[in-house]
Design a protein around this motif. Structure first.
Motif, PDB file in Angstrom:
ATOM      1  N   LEU A 148      37.199  47.490  38.481  1.00  0.00           N
ATOM      2  CA  LEU A 148      38.234  48.285  37.835  1.00  0.00           C
ATOM      3  C   LEU A 148      39.607  47.979  38.426  1.00  0.00           C
ATOM      4  N   PRO A 149      40.659  48.179  37.622  1.00  0.00           N
ATOM      5  CA  PRO A 149      42.008  48.138  38.185  1.00  0.00           C
ATOM      6  C   PRO A 149      42.269  49.453  38.911  1.00  0.00           C
ATOM      7  N   PRO A 150      43.292  49.501  39.748  1.00  0.00           N
ATOM      8  CA  PRO A 150      43.691  50.777  40.346  1.00  0.00           C
ATOM      9  C   PRO A 150      44.550  51.535  39.344  1.00  0.00           C
ATOM     10  N   SER A 151      45.176  52.589  39.794  1.00  0.00           N
ATOM     11  CA  SER A 151      46.215  53.229  38.984  1.00  0.00           C
ATOM     12  C   SER A 151      47.426  53.450  39.872  1.00  0.00           C
TER      13      SER A 151
ATOM     14  N   ALA B  86      27.991  42.155  37.228  1.00  0.00           N
ATOM     15  CA  ALA B  86      29.236  42.917  37.311  1.00  0.00           C
ATOM     16  C   ALA B  86      29.913  42.968  35.946  1.00  0.00           C
ATOM     17  N   VAL B  87      30.438  44.130  35.606  1.00  0.00           N
ATOM     18  CA  VAL B  87      31.195  44.319  34.375  1.00  0.00           C
ATOM     19  C   VAL B  87      32.665  44.388  34.758  1.00  0.00           C
ATOM     20  N   ASP B  88      33.446  43.445  34.249  1.00  0.00           N
ATOM     21  CA  ASP B  88      34.841  43.284  34.653  1.00  0.00           C
ATOM     22  C   ASP B  88      35.752  43.991  33.665  1.00  0.00           C
ATOM     23  N   LEU B  89      36.318  45.131  34.092  1.00  0.00           N
ATOM     24  CA  LEU B  89      37.207  45.929  33.258  1.00  0.00           C
ATOM     25  C   LEU B  89      38.635  45.924  33.806  1.00  0.00           C
ATOM     26  N   ARG B  90      38.969  44.908  34.571  1.00  0.00           N
ATOM     27  CA  ARG B  90      40.297  44.849  35.177  1.00  0.00           C
ATOM     28  C   ARG B  90      41.375  44.497  34.146  1.00  0.00           C
ATOM     29  N   SER B  91      42.592  44.923  34.439  1.00  0.00           N
ATOM     30  CA  SER B  91      43.746  44.485  33.659  1.00  0.00           C
ATOM     31  C   SER B  91      44.139  43.076  34.090  1.00  0.00           C
ATOM     32  N   THR B  92      45.048  42.453  33.340  1.00  0.00           N
ATOM     33  CA  THR B  92      45.398  41.058  33.577  1.00  0.00           C
ATOM     34  C   THR B  92      45.906  40.812  34.996  1.00  0.00           C
TER      35      THR B  92
ATOM     36  N   TYR C 178      45.348  42.379  37.764  1.00  0.00           N
ATOM     37  CA  TYR C 178      44.321  42.514  38.803  1.00  0.00           C
ATOM     38  C   TYR C 178      43.201  41.512  38.625  1.00  0.00           C
ATOM     39  N   ALA C 179      42.972  41.068  37.398  1.00  0.00           N
ATOM     40  CA  ALA C 179      42.024  39.973  37.194  1.00  0.00           C
ATOM     41  C   ALA C 179      42.514  38.697  37.864  1.00  0.00           C
ATOM     42  N   GLY C 180      43.836  38.550  37.948  1.00  0.00           N
ATOM     43  CA  GLY C 180      44.411  37.371  38.587  1.00  0.00           C
ATOM     44  C   GLY C 180      44.165  37.308  40.083  1.00  0.00           C
ATOM     45  N   MET C 181      43.794  38.424  40.703  1.00  0.00           N
ATOM     46  CA  MET C 181      43.522  38.429  42.139  1.00  0.00           C
ATOM     47  C   MET C 181      42.245  37.665  42.475  1.00  0.00           C
TER      48      MET C 181
END
Length: 262
Positions: A5-8, A163-169, A171-174
């Protein structure tokens, strides 16, 4: 099953946990990088003008954000699941979880963080505001800092887990999965329909939908039917009344688009 998940940017304040222990968070090998970023963030946050630019802070939050950042190494902590309060986490709705679902979320949720790299749902973290898009004077842009550190750390975190990847762009870049891990990580996009043209990402609805989907996956797993592949995730999304489209990305790796109701 793991949920990425991304953070907020929105977070709860306070807490009753001890100051953060960078080596006690998930992936202890990130400890040294965490301390470097934490120290640099505290330093830049002493200069309001420089910090607001470096951390890309909206004017309305500058004062509170910098106060939190300056004391992040010593301030009270609380579990990551209770710290993040933005739209994704409104959809996840942690306060309403029963003990079985909450316990699974504490173990299964991995939040990507501009300050700590990754934290598990149960990890104790302070209040802070450090987007991964930030650029710090001594370290430069944070994304490549964390990409280098996570490249070595993530295989040990994932091991053989789906793993299910629900990150935003951002944070996916990390950490973009590479090699065999690409087949363990299912990228999911949450889209909104349009009166004309194909569905697209609409930020608020996509974030909330990711939280709702994550909650549904946790409930499914807590009931004993742990999602293990794209078909299982698609079935959960379909059960929410959403349309699903399976697709393939580079190398034939499965990915999933889910379309929210109109």
């Amino acid at each position: 099953m793991l949920l990425l998940l991304p953070p907020s940017e929105a977070k709860s304040t306070g807490g009753d946990g001890p100051p953060v222990d960078c080596d006690a968070l998930v992936a202890p090998r990130l400890g040294a990088t965490r301390r470097r970023v934490l120290t640099e963030v505290a330093g830049v946050s002493a200069d309001e003008g420089a910090a607001a630019a470096a951390l890309k802070l909206p004017p309305a939050v500058v004062e509170a954000a910098l106060e939190a950042n300056r004391s992040a190494a010593t301030s009270p902590t609380r579990p990551a699941l209770d710290r993040y309060t933005g739209v994704v986490y409104a959809g996840l709705d942690v306060p309403s979880m029963g003990p079985d679902v909450r316990g699974l979320a504490e173990r299964s949720v991995l939040v990507f963080s501009g300050l700590f790299g990754i934290v598990r749902g149960s990890d104790l973290v302070p209040d802070y505001r450090v987007p991964v898009s930030a650029t710090l004077p001594a370290l430069g842009p944070l994304t490549p800092v964390w990409r280098a550190a996570l490249r070595d750390a993530m295989p040990a975190v994932l091991r053989t887990s789906f793993a299910v990847d629900l990150r935003s762009t951002d944070y996916a870049g990390m950490w973009p999965p590479t090699g065999p891990l690409r087949h363990q990580v299912l990228g999911v996009r949450v889209l909104s329909p349009r009166p004309s043209g194909p569905p697209r990402v609409v930020s608020h609805f996509s974030k909330h939908g990711k939280g709702v989907l994550a909650r549904a996956l946790l409930e499914k797993a807590a009931a004993g039917a742990v999602p293990e592949d794209v078909d299982d995730v698609a079935a959960v999304a379909t059960g929410l009344g959403w349309q699903v489209v399976q697709r393939r990305v580079t190398g034939g790796v499965p990915a999933l688009d889910v379309v929210l109701p109109g």
